[in-house]
Write an enzyme that holds these catalytic residues in place. Structure first.
Site, PDB file in Angstrom:
ATOM      1  N   LYS A 140       0.841  -1.202   0.000  1.00  0.00           N
ATOM      2  CA  LYS A 140       0.000   0.000   0.000  1.00  0.00           C
ATOM      3  C   LYS A 140       0.869   1.241   0.000  1.00  0.00           C
ATOM      4  CE  LYS A 140      -3.871  -2.167   2.315  1.00  0.00           C
ATOM      5  NZ  LYS A 140      -4.390  -2.621   3.596  1.00  0.00           N
ATOM      6  N   GLN A 170      -5.076  -1.476   9.500  1.00  0.00           N
ATOM      7  CA  GLN A 170      -5.007  -2.822   8.930  1.00  0.00           C
ATOM      8  C   GLN A 170      -5.628  -3.848   9.875  1.00  0.00           C
ATOM      9  OE1 GLN A 170      -3.862  -3.472   5.849  1.00  0.00           O
ATOM     10  NE2 GLN A 170      -4.062  -5.685   5.984  1.00  0.00           N
ATOM     11  N   ASP A 227     -11.557   2.732   3.854  1.00  0.00           N
ATOM     12  CA  ASP A 227     -11.993   1.337   3.801  1.00  0.00           C
ATOM     13  C   ASP A 227     -13.512   1.233   3.620  1.00  0.00           C
ATOM     14  OD1 ASP A 227     -10.082  -0.733   4.002  1.00  0.00           O
ATOM     15  OD2 ASP A 227      -9.731  -0.314   6.132  1.00  0.00           O
TER      16      ASP A 227
HETATM   17  N1  GUN Z   1      -6.923  -6.660   6.033  1.00  0.00           N
HETATM   18  C1  GUN Z   1      -7.046  -7.366   4.875  1.00  0.00           C
HETATM   19  N2  GUN Z   1      -7.672  -6.635   3.943  1.00  0.00           N
HETATM   20  C2  GUN Z   1      -7.968  -5.445   4.507  1.00  0.00           C
HETATM   21  C3  GUN Z   1      -8.608  -4.263   4.035  1.00  0.00           C
HETATM   22  O1  GUN Z   1      -9.064  -4.166   2.885  1.00  0.00           O
HETATM   23  N3  GUN Z   1      -8.689  -3.248   4.916  1.00  0.00           N
HETATM   24  C4  GUN Z   1      -8.219  -3.339   6.185  1.00  0.00           C
HETATM   25  N4  GUN Z   1      -8.362  -2.284   6.974  1.00  0.00           N
HETATM   26  N5  GUN Z   1      -7.619  -4.420   6.656  1.00  0.00           N
HETATM   27  C5  GUN Z   1      -7.504  -5.457   5.812  1.00  0.00           C
END
Ligand code: GUN
Length: 301
Positions: free
Chosen positions: A53, A97, A120
């Site tokens: 990311k 995350q 998100d």
């Molecule tokens: N963990 C795995 N995929 C995601 C996601 O799309 N967003 C978040 N916040 N955590 C994750």
């Protein structure tokens, strides 16, 4: 019929290029979009996601702000960091995350993120806005699926869609998005009766259940579009050195589905790459909304 393969890797690259172009426009207006990612603990898969990311955020010209906190960080300290990020005008998107360690209440953390910065789309305000057809931040994976479907079909109006899986992260928001595009939507799940028949009625199948190769080709209506969200690591025989051979498969049995479908996303290289691309798109959207700048077309629901 042999299905058209929907190349998510190439499509995600196009989305990132469009985001990069728009970031240039936004920067010319005096704002640099900033995405803050918070990682608590040392889960190796999460660390890889967060690294990717950060890298892609910088590549499209945005500011990446990373907070890596030890696994024993208290819930209060994490909430204090989120409050600080909420108040920081240089931060337009915040992502914590998941999963977080067990001693932290994930719902409390998600609820603490300012809805306008919730890239998100997990905050209940955004869930409610999406459900009522209002301007929301939309969860990244379903948004990526929607973009691919729109790109392939143009209008989805009147199509019948089956979403397999009812998670808050994919299944439910996916169903809302398809409804928003005037599909007739069914959400199927582990208790659905006559699942094969339900899926056979669908022009669009979105599979998000996390069960390897669960959907066989003979469930697919000829010519239907199959969007496979599953990413499952399975053991498939043994290597010469005696260790298990592993490979990634989706929730759909690729070869048999591809023989019947009109279009299909592969695993890997289908939906997966779209998730981060949509996270970047959401960060840009949040930045434009926060600063009263025009939102780029084609990057939102
Ligand atoms: N963990 C795995 N995929 C995601 C996601 O799309 N967003 C978040 N916040 N955590 C994750």
């Amino acid at each position: 019929m042999t299905a058209t393969v929907i190349d998510g890797k190439a499509f995600a690259a196009k989305v990132r290029a469009k985001v990069a172009e728009e970031v240039t426009r936004v920067k010319a207006a005096g704002v640099t979009p900033g995405l803050a990612v918070v990682l608590v603990g040392e889960d190796p898969a999460s660390a890889v996601y967060v690294r990717n990311k950060g890298k892609q955020t910088v590549e499209v010209g945005m500011e990446s702000i990373e907070h890596k906190l030890p696994a024993d960080t208290s819930e209060a300290d994490l909430l204090a960091l989120i409050a600080q990020l909420n108040a920081d005008p240089a931060v337009h998107g915040i992502l914590c995350q998941l999963p977080v360690p067990d001693h932290i209440d994930a719902d409390k953390v998600l609820a603490a993120i300012a809805p306008a910065k919730d890239v998100d789309g997990f905050h209940i305000s955004n869930v409610g806005l999406l459900a009522t057809g209002q301007k929301a931040m939309v969860p990244c994976t379903p948004l990526g699926c929607l973009m691919m479907l729109r790109d392939h079909h143009g209008s989805l109006s009147g199509m019948s869609a089956v979403v397999l899986g009812r998670s808050n992260i994919v299944g439910k928001p996916m169903a809302q998005l398809l409804l928003g595009d005037s599909c007739t939507v069914t959400i199927a799940h582990s208790r659905t009766k006559d699942l094969a028949d339900v899926v056979r009625g669908a022009d669009i199948v979105v599979a998000a259940v996390g069960r390897p190769e669960m959907v066989p080709g003979d469930w697919i209506k000829p010519g239907a579009t199959v969007i496979d969200v599953g990413i499952n690591r399975i053991e498939d025989g043994v290597k010469e050195d005696g260790t298990p051979r592993r490979r990634l498969v989706g929730d759909c049995h690729y070869d048999s589905c591809a023989a019947v479908a009109g279009a299909i996303t592969p695993v890997p290289g289908g939906v997966g790459p779209m998730t981060i691309a949509c996270l970047l798109a959401n960060t840009l959207t949040a930045c434009c909304r926060a600063n009263g700048l025009e939102e780029p077309a084609g990057l939102t629901a």
